[in-house]
Design a protein around this motif. Sequence first.
Motif, PDB file in Angstrom:
ATOM      1  N   GLN A  49       1.222   4.286  -2.845  1.00 57.68           N
ATOM      2  CA  GLN A  49       1.026   5.715  -2.597  1.00 57.68           C
ATOM      3  C   GLN A  49       2.286   6.505  -2.881  1.00 57.68           C
ATOM      4  N   LYS A  73      -5.164  -0.309  -5.773  1.00 53.81           N
ATOM      5  CA  LYS A  73      -5.816   0.224  -6.974  1.00 53.81           C
ATOM      6  C   LYS A  73      -5.157  -0.295  -8.255  1.00 53.81           C
ATOM      7  N   LEU A  75       5.266   6.088  -1.531  1.00 54.24           N
ATOM      8  CA  LEU A  75       6.188   6.282  -0.419  1.00 54.24           C
ATOM      9  C   LEU A  75       7.492   5.564  -0.713  1.00 54.24           C
ATOM     10  N   THR A  89       0.838  -1.206   0.000  1.00 60.09           N
ATOM     11  CA  THR A  89       0.000   0.000   0.000  1.00 60.09           C
ATOM     12  C   THR A  89       0.868   1.250   0.000  1.00 60.09           C
ATOM     13  N   ALA A  90       1.860   1.245   0.861  1.00 61.04           N
ATOM     14  CA  ALA A  90       2.759   2.398   0.955  1.00 61.04           C
ATOM     15  C   ALA A  90       3.426   2.645  -0.396  1.00 61.04           C
TER      16      ALA A  90
END
Lengths: 256, 256, 249, 294, 256
Positions: free
Chosen positions: D80, D284, D82, D76-77
């Motif tokens: 995004q 996503k 990161l 997830t990070a």
Amino acid sequence: MLEIRELNKVYRGSGRLVEAIGSVTFDVAAGELVCVVGPSGCGKTTLLRCVAGLLPAGGGEVRVAGEPVTGPPPRMAVVFQEYGRSLFPWMTVRQNVELPLKEKRLPRARRAELVAGSLAAVGLSDAADAHPWQLSGGMQQRVAIARAVAYEPEVLLMDEPFAAVDAQTRADLEDLILRLWRDLEVTALFVTHDIDEAVYLGQRVIVLSSSPTGVMADIKIDLPRDRDQLATRSLPLFGELRGQVYRWIQQARGAR
Amino acid sequence: MLEIRELNKVYRGSGRLVEAIGSVTFDVAAGELVCVVGPSGCGKTTLLRCVAGLLPAGGGEVRVAGEPVTGPPPRMAVVFQEYGRSLFPWMTVRQNVELPLKEKRLPRARRAELVAGSLAAVGLSDAADAHPWQLSGGMQQRVAIARAVAYEPEVLLMDEPFAAVDAQTRADLEDLILRLWRDLEVTALFVTHDIDEAVYLGQRVIVLSSSPTGVMADIKIDLPRDRDQLATRSLPLFGELRGQVYRWIQQARGAR
Amino acid sequence: MRALRLVALPAALVLVWWAVGGSTFYLPGPVEVGRAFAATWFSERLLDDVLPSLGRLLAGYAVAGLLGVGLGVPIGLSRRLRATLEPVLEFFRAVPPPVLVPLIMLLAGIDTPMKVLVIVSGCVWPVLLNTVEGVRALDEVLSDTCRMYGVRGVSRLRRFVLRGASPQIMTGLRQALSIGIILMVISEMFASSSGLGFTILLFQRQFQIAEMWSGILLLGLLGLGLSLLFRRLERWVLAWYHGSGAARA
Amino acid sequence: GGTEPGTRAAGTDKVNAGVIAIVDTAPIHLGKAKGFFTEQGIDLTITPVQGGAASISGAVGGQFQFAFANTTSLLTARQQGLDVKVVANGVSSTGQQGKDFSAVLVEPGSPIRSPKDLAGRKISVNQLKNIGDTTVRASVRKAGGDPGGIEFVELPFPDAPAALKSGQVDAIWVVEPFVSQAISQGARPVAWNFADAAPDLTVAMYFTTSRTDPDLTRRFTAAMRRSLEYADGHPDEVREILKTYTKISPEVIAKIYLPKWPVEVNKASVQTIADLARADGVLKDRIDVSTLVP
Amino acid sequence: MRRDPLYGLAGLAGLLALVEAVPRLGLVDERFLPPATRILGTLAAELGTARLWIALAETLRGWALGLALAFCAAVVAGVVIGTVPGLRALTGSTVEFLRPIPSVALVPLATLLFGASLGSTLLLVVYASFWQVLIQVLYGVAAVDPVAHETARAYGLSAWSRIRHLVWPTALPYVMTGLRLAAAVAFILAVTAELVIGSPGLGAEIQVAQSSGAVPTVYALIVVAGAVGIAVNAAVRLLERRVLAWHPAVRSEVAA
Ligand SMILES: Nc1ncnc2c1ncn2[C@@H]1O[C@H](COP(=O)(O)OP(=O)(O)OP(=O)(O)O)[C@@H](O)[C@H]1O
Ligand SMILES: Nc1ncnc2c1ncn2[C@@H]1O[C@H](COP(=O)(O)OP(=O)(O)OP(=O)(O)O)[C@@H](O)[C@H]1O
Ligand SMILES: [Mg+2]
Ligand SMILES: [Mg+2]
């Protein structure tokens, strides 16, 4: 010293609209002691609060020492009708009296002297370390007076300051105020309900009419400047003036 | 109706120890109106609060209608010296007067009648919908009186109830109290600083001495039961009694 | 003029934000957050997440208000009761709500009642404390007046105790309002799958930082809106108090 | 104040690692105790954190040089944007049904008998949209059920057994020590979701950010690999070290299923998780795992 | 007065009895809520370890620092906003906007700015407890008695004197409540910050105990947190009795 010109004051709020003062005009010369009498609810307290700059005038003008009043003028002392609420409960009697003196930046020794002197004058030397809520009503009122006296004001406004004390104490306090007035040449406006007191203390007595409040009469008190509880009160002129004021007040109430 | 036996009261707290009442003993018969006078701070308010059951007695005993007082007896009304603080600021004048009547479960119509009647009697019909803080000091005090009057009490305790009103209003209120006392056969204890008032109203005048507080004198007022502001006050006996009370008070103060 | 005063400071703060925002990953600029706000909250989320949260918030707040006043009055009136209960209450007050949640779950399950209870467990304190202090500080002369005129029981409570303490009770209720919003978020940290607070936490965990800030923005706006409503109520309840000049607010 | 972590002082680097205090992270504690980090010139401080999100924001914020987070959190990070990079394997599933450190449990009398029966039920996971729901769905799918109707609720592991017992949820997903604890108190495992999701699933990993000195990263990786290897080979010492940094009671420690600690990250399993997560809408976009795990 | 702690102990004993009875009677599963004796036993064991004391000291440090910072800042801000005309309206919306933002939501920002240092804890603690005190101060400042306020104005008390001698004492009861509220919130946030960010302390201990399934230990630590709350409250109450000796609430306690 005090000039009050066509002063008008209307209280509005929560649906009630009260014209507390219709139109009041009079002067108080420097060093004069003027008593104000009038029926209950006629606007005496309101008048005093306007003069003290605590309440904005609705119309007209108030001047103290030539200056229009916008806020409390300096060197003015007030004794409020609600004496109990005007004392700070978190302070002792001594601290209450001393507080305004601290504000004047008087040296400590002078403050102590003034506080002790004024408390002694109102007969409360013993109660100096008590808190206001430990005192009787009359004692609280005397603290408020002591505070005003110790302040050595130029202008002194008093709103029924002796209402809660016994007759004898009242006489003593009257003489205290007279002494103060003579010694310090204070200009004083003194509201009272006691006609005798008004005549005994005042150089003039102003009678206010009830709503719409105006000056009903402005009576010169031609008694000798030096007054004495027994001698002055037994003068024939005293009785005459007393009757005169009484009649005016009757008329003032009738105007209601 | 009221029996006060060797009542004693000492206030303690924050380092100050005050013997407000030394030892006080007197009775008030049913339907009697007794006035209490005494120097400022001598313990009159304390006495009243003990009789009202608001303050536990330190020593001695207070009985109302034969019952020892432990809490406020029913059907007793009090007018407090701190009239301003005794009114509920969140209620209008009308609501303040009506509240005790609601507690008595009087029907609505009767309540309205009593409220209107008592407010009219003290001259405040116009101010019924105002809040206490919108009133002058004297008006507030009259609301407190109206509340006591409307309550139709059996015992009425009043602590300097006319201190804040003008002379004329005071005379009217005095007569109101006399009327109430006669019509409802109220037993009344009336604290005042005004010697004339004490003599005019009372069937007896009790003079308290200052600390240690005791009963200095218990003077029977032999004036006719029906009193009149002009006639009664001009009786020679009135002047005599007045002088008598005055001398006792002088002595009471001297005892200080 | 009033509206101007209402927005002057916020506008200045947004400008400051503009200046410092966007420099790091965790503090995006106002534009970005604004965009995320529109995209995130002007959607079915409003119905699915915000409204249920708001419902629980109001329920919890109401219960806390009733409980706080209901407990506060007797505790304030009786010194003995105060001495007895105070340590117990202080004990619970010092326990962080997140730690208390498991206990609440034991008693109330994991659904809406639990979340409402969590909100109550935080909101009740300012109301309770302020009520107790307000009741303790009631004017003695008024209290004596009540005693004299036989104003007792419910009537005394309604006409004297509650009204007299109302300035301080309102203080407590105002405090509780924002605490309620905070507790709403915390309650949704447990056993949730929807809700405003949960969504914000999810955004935070998924590093959708702009969306997270937009949620915080929404919380703030929510607080602002509720407090404006509250002020209405207060003006009405405390009309006598403001009128008497005791509160020159 | 104090010495800035991550700077070399007297030949050693001070390193602050954000690590959850659970069974999974025994190797780093054990390695520290064994001196594997000191050997590499690393003065290691282990800061307990609450979860993956906290350790990732801690690392990105510069508070930790290295940290521990589960695979989904890291994915997830990454998605995004990161800046996180895996430096070592963290913990892996044993891959064995009935002997893993993660399971879905039900009450003894529950009608749920197989993972397939979980379809349409209310299941607790510690965090939504994370590795728990992804792998539980995988279990159901593998058993031929439809995971679409499952209602997941968030419940911290410690609170899950109580909720199960009182019937608030139909099933709970927990990891050790709660698996053993609940089983000993009568709960019945119905699915071993980590084992179901992928063979030898890499559940969590150690990671860093690009700002960390590459040489330090290299040494940390070396020490970590040694720790993992050692832990995997010495389960008794693992059980001992658990007593120092957790508060799990000794009886439970003796019973729990330990996970596997292979040295290498199973990239294929990470990719599987990434794809599953995407299919479930947790992620996503498709993520190329090699950008995360070098 | 001296019996108060006894009543408090009785209250706590009642709570203990309840916690003992509920699991023993099987109302709640013993695994999830162990009986009081078990919790206390675990607590006793924990109290024997240095680890707990270190954690507690760590938490209390963050708590005390954060609380002191928040309290001072809020008092200053509250008094300034409350006394400077217009400022309240200007800041109102911002205050109401910022207040409901949970500290927990600021965790990312905090860790970003300060890492897992004391700074992070402080940021969260200060942010959360600041508002509690601020609101109380604002309401307290608004509670100044109008007559007392006018007295201060009439005697020319400077802005600073008015704050020190009038506004502050009036607000003090509200401030004390604010302090009690803030003390608890600060403590809760100190623990929560440790729980979430992982800085060492009581929160971290609770977190570890929770994730280890050590239920009695979790409750033992909760008891520690609660005990801190009781101690803090007792301290604030003591302080209150000193600084609010004049206040009716405290006064009546002394007199009774
Ligand atoms: N709450 C109290 N705490 C301590 N001392 C008190 C308290 N109330 C009254 N006193 C003291 O008791 C004495 C008597 O007070 P009390 O109010 O009864 O006098 P009083 O006769 O009503 O006077 P006044 O005519 O001035 O109203 C005074 O010396 C006063 O200082
Ligand atoms: N704050 C207020 N709001 C509204 N009306 C007020 C307020 N204060 C005073 N009034 C009204 O103004 C009128 C004059 O009041 P004021 O207090 O000046 O009378 P006063 O002459 O001092 O009377 P007293 O002798 O009874 O003290 C009264 O009718 C009163 O009801
Ligand atoms: Mg007046
Ligand atoms: Mg008195």
